[in-house]
Design an enzyme around this catalytic site. Sequence first.
Site, PDB file in Angstrom:
ATOM      1  N   GLU A  84      -5.115 -44.569  47.266  1.00 47.72           N
ATOM      2  CA  GLU A  84      -4.245 -44.427  46.102  1.00 47.72           C
ATOM      3  C   GLU A  84      -3.127 -45.456  46.098  1.00 47.72           C
ATOM      4  OE1 GLU A  84      -2.223 -40.652  45.523  1.00 47.72           O
ATOM      5  OE2 GLU A  84      -1.444 -41.342  43.598  1.00 47.72           O
ATOM      6  N   ASP A 102      -6.860 -40.263  49.390  1.00 45.17           N
ATOM      7  CA  ASP A 102      -5.530 -39.917  48.873  1.00 45.17           C
ATOM      8  C   ASP A 102      -4.704 -39.503  50.090  1.00 45.17           C
ATOM      9  OD1 ASP A 102      -3.254 -39.142  47.613  1.00 45.17           O
ATOM     10  OD2 ASP A 102      -4.252 -37.956  46.065  1.00 45.17           O
ATOM     11  N   ILE A 104      -1.618 -38.532  50.448  1.00 44.47           N
ATOM     12  CA  ILE A 104      -0.948 -37.242  50.206  1.00 44.47           C
ATOM     13  C   ILE A 104      -1.237 -36.856  48.756  1.00 44.47           C
ATOM     14  CG2 ILE A 104       1.197 -35.917  50.182  1.00 44.47           C
ATOM     15  CD1 ILE A 104       2.444 -37.908  52.107  1.00 44.47           C
ATOM     16  N   ASP A 105      -2.101 -35.880  48.585  1.00 48.08           N
ATOM     17  CA  ASP A 105      -2.307 -35.340  47.235  1.00 48.08           C
ATOM     18  C   ASP A 105      -1.286 -34.230  47.039  1.00 48.08           C
ATOM     19  OD1 ASP A 105      -3.494 -34.761  44.715  1.00 48.08           O
ATOM     20  OD2 ASP A 105      -4.414 -33.017  45.657  1.00 48.08           O
ATOM     21  N   THR A 107       2.022 -35.299  45.919  1.00 43.94           N
ATOM     22  CA  THR A 107       3.245 -35.978  46.384  1.00 43.94           C
ATOM     23  C   THR A 107       4.504 -35.385  45.753  1.00 43.94           C
ATOM     24  OG1 THR A 107       1.987 -38.007  46.677  1.00 43.94           O
ATOM     25  CG2 THR A 107       4.361 -38.232  46.667  1.00 43.94           C
ATOM     26  N   ASP A 232      -8.343 -38.229  44.073  1.00 41.81           N
ATOM     27  CA  ASP A 232      -8.081 -36.786  44.029  1.00 41.81           C
ATOM     28  C   ASP A 232      -9.393 -35.997  44.077  1.00 41.81           C
ATOM     29  OD1 ASP A 232      -5.212 -37.008  43.492  1.00 41.81           O
ATOM     30  OD2 ASP A 232      -5.782 -37.696  41.498  1.00 41.81           O
TER      31      ASP A 232
END
Length: 285
Positions: A84, A102, A104-105, A107, A232
């Site tokens: 990402e 990703d 950190i999905d 954020t 995602d």
Amino acid sequence: MQKTVISELEQKQAALDLDHCMSVAVGAAIAAGNIVNACLQPGAMSAISDKTATDPVTEADKECERVVLSMLTRAFPACKVLGEEMSGGDGRLTDGATWVVDPIDGTANFVHCNPYCCISIGLVVRRESVLGVLYHPATKDMYTCIRGRGAFLNGNRLKVSSVDVIERALVVTEMGSQRSADWIHHKQCAMSALINLKPQAIRCFGAAALNLCQVAAGRAEAYFEHGPYAWDLAAASLLCSEAGAAVTDMRGGALDLCGRNVLAVVPQLQQQLLQALRDVPAPTS
Ligand code: IPD
């Protein structure tokens, strides 16, 4: 367990041992999860810079992505990577075997020290997911799947919910980060269609991939959203379908990981959700 090997990769990439892929991806997810957990301690949140006001990014996102991608590229030099934070946000995928990450999905949750966020690592071949790892650092829940071999949470097989009436269904969606007029109109129409369906509960938890994990784990009956990117969806859409969910785009067509919309739903409620969302206008920008 018999090893699954993909032997016909485009561009003559080396055959992939999916069991080895899984163990490297799990290790990478835990390494990133340790960074996330450290930041979730009081006063330890990492520096925040905004991609847009509603779409923040932190030093931790970048550090997690660096750690994950370096572990994956060291182990699988022939694979492409799509992360990402490195992509500039276009989310393009090619046919080659690609790790889609990703770091950190969720954020926007993370920057508020809200622990509903996860690390998502998917392996995509010819634009289709073949392996997924999702790690929820706050709970240490590890979700894993390989195409054709089922979905697992901490090693236990997952199966979607058996709820078969909408009045007892928990449906998850998101408001996303876009705030232009046509996106707002789309979100208002989608929410209105959903409320009119009268499900038992409507939730916006704040992390697309982790929402899909809830459907796979039988803790929600459906999740839909216009907005999520390939990073995602790559891992968690496979987790959902391996757990028995129907996973399509919001019109019921084949899921396109780059199509930015998804409906994952228990099969017995799929037609009702599709019908309810049928007239919701898609955002045009
Ligand atoms: C976003 C979150 C959000 C969802 C967006 C995603 P990010 O991912 O999952 O809940 O509404 O569609 O893009 O930016 O936190 O990785």
